[in-house]
Design a protein around this motif. Structure first.
Motif, mmCIF file in Angstrom:
data_model
loop_
_atom_site.group_PDB
_atom_site.id
_atom_site.type_symbol
_atom_site.label_atom_id
_atom_site.label_comp_id
_atom_site.label_asym_id
_atom_site.label_seq_id
_atom_site.Cartn_x
_atom_site.Cartn_y
_atom_site.Cartn_z
ATOM 1 N N PHE A 1 -5.151 -7.710 10.326
ATOM 2 C CA PHE A 1 -4.797 -7.762 11.735
ATOM 3 C C PHE A 1 -3.295 -7.510 11.928
ATOM 4 C CE2 PHE A 1 -8.479 -10.521 11.193
ATOM 5 C CZ PHE A 1 -9.353 -9.987 12.137
ATOM 6 N N PRO A 2 -2.935 -6.471 12.676
ATOM 7 C CA PRO A 2 -1.513 -6.273 13.011
ATOM 8 C C PRO A 2 -1.077 -7.250 14.087
ATOM 9 C CG PRO A 2 -2.852 -4.605 14.082
ATOM 10 C CD PRO A 2 -3.785 -5.405 13.215
ATOM 11 N N SER A 3 0.185 -7.546 14.108
ATOM 12 C CA SER A 3 0.722 -8.432 15.134
ATOM 13 C C SER A 3 0.745 -7.702 16.480
ATOM 14 C CB SER A 3 2.134 -8.881 14.763
ATOM 15 O OG SER A 3 2.710 -9.637 15.804
ATOM 16 N N PHE B 1 -3.669 6.512 15.621
ATOM 17 C CA PHE B 1 -2.977 5.266 15.318
ATOM 18 C C PHE B 1 -3.780 4.062 15.809
ATOM 19 C CE2 PHE B 1 0.478 2.166 16.290
ATOM 20 C CZ PHE B 1 1.003 2.035 15.018
ATOM 21 N N ILE B 2 -4.230 4.115 17.057
ATOM 22 C CA ILE B 2 -5.013 3.017 17.626
ATOM 23 C C ILE B 2 -6.344 2.862 16.890
ATOM 24 C CG2 ILE B 2 -6.205 2.218 19.707
ATOM 25 C CD1 ILE B 2 -4.030 3.572 21.351
ATOM 26 N N LEU B 3 -6.980 3.998 16.585
ATOM 27 C CA LEU B 3 -8.265 3.968 15.897
ATOM 28 C C LEU B 3 -8.146 3.333 14.512
ATOM 29 C CD1 LEU B 3 -11.251 4.882 16.036
ATOM 30 C CD2 LEU B 3 -10.538 7.026 14.970
ATOM 31 N N LEU B 4 -7.095 3.680 13.779
ATOM 32 C CA LEU B 4 -6.918 3.128 12.444
ATOM 33 C C LEU B 4 -6.542 1.652 12.481
ATOM 34 C CD1 LEU B 4 -5.095 6.067 10.616
ATOM 35 C CD2 LEU B 4 -7.494 5.407 10.486
ATOM 36 N N LEU B 5 -5.733 1.249 13.456
ATOM 37 C CA LEU B 5 -5.412 -0.178 13.591
ATOM 38 C C LEU B 5 -6.668 -0.988 13.913
ATOM 39 C CD1 LEU B 5 -2.012 -0.211 15.541
ATOM 40 C CD2 LEU B 5 -2.398 -0.531 13.096
ATOM 41 N N ALA B 6 -7.526 -0.423 14.768
ATOM 42 C CA ALA B 6 -8.793 -1.101 15.074
ATOM 43 C C ALA B 6 -9.678 -1.171 13.834
ATOM 44 C CB ALA B 6 -9.517 -0.366 16.205
ATOM 45 N N GLY B 7 -9.676 -0.094 13.032
ATOM 46 C CA GLY B 7 -10.455 -0.101 11.800
ATOM 47 C C GLY B 7 -9.959 -1.128 10.800
ATOM 48 N N LEU B 8 -8.633 -1.289 10.693
ATOM 49 C CA LEU B 8 -8.087 -2.311 9.802
ATOM 50 C C LEU B 8 -8.458 -3.712 10.272
ATOM 51 C CD1 LEU B 8 -4.490 -0.906 9.084
ATOM 52 C CD2 LEU B 8 -6.480 -0.884 7.565
ATOM 53 N N SER B 9 -8.461 -3.916 11.585
ATOM 54 C CA SER B 9 -8.852 -5.220 12.127
ATOM 55 C C SER B 9 -10.304 -5.533 11.787
ATOM 56 C CB SER B 9 -8.649 -5.245 13.645
ATOM 57 O OG SER B 9 -7.291 -5.013 13.973
ATOM 58 N N VAL C 1 -0.444 3.118 7.470
ATOM 59 C CA VAL C 1 -0.790 3.553 8.827
ATOM 60 C C VAL C 1 0.443 3.571 9.716
ATOM 61 C CG1 VAL C 1 -2.087 2.935 10.905
ATOM 62 C CG2 VAL C 1 -3.197 2.820 8.670
ATOM 63 N N ALA C 2 1.262 2.504 9.624
ATOM 64 C CA ALA C 2 2.444 2.384 10.481
ATOM 65 C C ALA C 2 3.485 3.447 10.200
ATOM 66 C CB ALA C 2 3.059 0.994 10.317
ATOM 67 N N GLY C 3 3.536 3.955 8.971
ATOM 68 C CA GLY C 3 4.528 4.969 8.646
ATOM 69 C C GLY C 3 3.997 6.382 8.666
ATOM 70 N N MET C 4 2.782 6.567 8.158
ATOM 71 C CA MET C 4 2.254 7.909 7.973
ATOM 72 C C MET C 4 1.852 8.566 9.289
ATOM 73 S SD MET C 4 -0.768 9.088 5.364
ATOM 74 C CE MET C 4 0.109 8.345 3.985
ATOM 75 N N GLU D 1 -8.307 13.282 8.508
ATOM 76 C CA GLU D 1 -7.279 13.834 7.630
ATOM 77 C C GLU D 1 -6.305 12.755 7.194
ATOM 78 O OE1 GLU D 1 -4.142 17.602 7.659
ATOM 79 O OE2 GLU D 1 -5.003 16.854 9.537
ATOM 80 N N VAL D 2 -5.900 11.889 8.127
ATOM 81 C CA VAL D 2 -4.977 10.800 7.794
ATOM 82 C C VAL D 2 -5.670 9.750 6.926
ATOM 83 C CG1 VAL D 2 -3.487 9.010 8.760
ATOM 84 C CG2 VAL D 2 -3.700 11.200 9.929
ATOM 85 N N ILE D 3 -6.937 9.460 7.231
ATOM 86 C CA ILE D 3 -7.685 8.469 6.452
ATOM 87 C C ILE D 3 -7.805 8.897 4.995
ATOM 88 C CG2 ILE D 3 -9.969 7.442 6.132
ATOM 89 C CD1 ILE D 3 -10.240 7.397 9.182
#
Length: 278
Positions: free
Chosen positions: A153-155, A140-148, A87-90, A57-59
């Motif tokens: 890459f997030p800090s 949140f973790i899943l989407l950050l991993a997907g962006l990586s 991702v960080a805000g939504m 839903e978020v994606i």
């Protein structure tokens, strides 16, 4: 013969075991587990995709905004990738929004369970809020991993700040959920206005656009929104080059304490009436 039969029957009887009374913590834990399992079944039991529906839903929402702002997204937010910004805000905001709006129908939706003395209305809010935390933090973790995976890459140097923001946002949402439960039970038509209020809050919390593009005096007005300070700190922690001005997390913590105090005060004021209405 009858005496022998009686003796045989008496031998087969199970030994007497006194009834063990469970402590209050065990009763509360059992009630919390039952409510959590029921919320999971109610929330995702009707979907074929099950638990994957929350991140999907978020994606879908993120993809829509990427398409809409795709032409100038890199110029829109200096120092931070636009996908990471969304991702960080939504995701944190949706956790807060779901905690609050789902609490509006907490009394009516769980009236069948609330007939049991071991289950209180605040237990329902705790279970629902904790479920939203699990769902959206995992998302949140899943989407950050997907962006990586796609090279974004997030800090990782300020993960402790990100976790702190999530915990405090959860507490802020819990206090709001207590207020929404009371409003939903007594408010009547006011409950319909709440949805509009959260839509306005969505667009004034910097979820889909950076605050730096907002001119004065409107920028100063947005800083009165406590959610802005939490969400902006998450973005700055994941992308240190992202410009973040006038962010005061202490202001957000003051709001968190105040809104939890108000929520608990309202709940205690109407608790007896809620129990009578079971």
């Amino acid at each position: 013969f009858s005496v022998k039969s009686c003796n045989a029957m008496s031998v087969q009887l199970p030994p007497y075991r006194p009834v063990q009374h469970r402590s209050g913590l065990k009763v509360m834990g059992a009630a919390f587990h039952a409510l959590l399992m029921r919320e999971l079944q109610t929330r995702f039991g009707g979907y074929r995709l099950g638990y994957l529906w929350a991140p999907l839903e978020v994606i879908f929402q993120i993809l829509i905004f990427l398409v809409i702002f795709g032409a100038f997204r890199e110029r829109l937010i200096p120092g931070m990738n636009f996908s990471l910004f969304l991702v960080a805000g939504m995701v944190p905001f949706r956790m807060f929004q779901k905690m609050a709006t789902r609490a509006l129908g907490a009394v009516e939706g769980n009236r069948g369970l609330l007939i049991y003395r071991a289950i209180r209305h605040i237990d329902v809010i705790i279970a629902r809020s904790f479920l939203e935390l699990i769902i959206y933090f995992f998302t949140f973790i899943l989407l950050l991993a997907g962006l990586s995976f796609f090279g974004i890459f997030p800090s990782l140097g300020n993960l402790h700040i990100v976790i702190f923001c999530w915990i405090t946002l959860f507490l802020f949402g819990f206090g709001t959920a207590l207020i929404m439960m009371v409003v939903g039970h007594y408010g009547g038509e006011i409950s319909k206005v709440i949805t509009i209020f959260f839509t306005i809050l969505y667009f004034t919390s910097g979820v889909i656009f950076p605050l730096l593009i907002v001119p004065e005096p409107y920028f100063s007005y947005l800083l009165y929104n406590p959610l802005v300070h939490n969400l902006e700190l998450i973005k700055h922690s994941l992308a240190p080059n992202y410009p973040s001005y006038h962010i005061d997390i202490g202001y957000f913590l003051e709001w968190t304490i105040g809104i939890n105090f108000l929520g608990l005060l309202m709940y205690k004021a109407v608790e007896k009436d809620l129990i009578r209405s079971k």
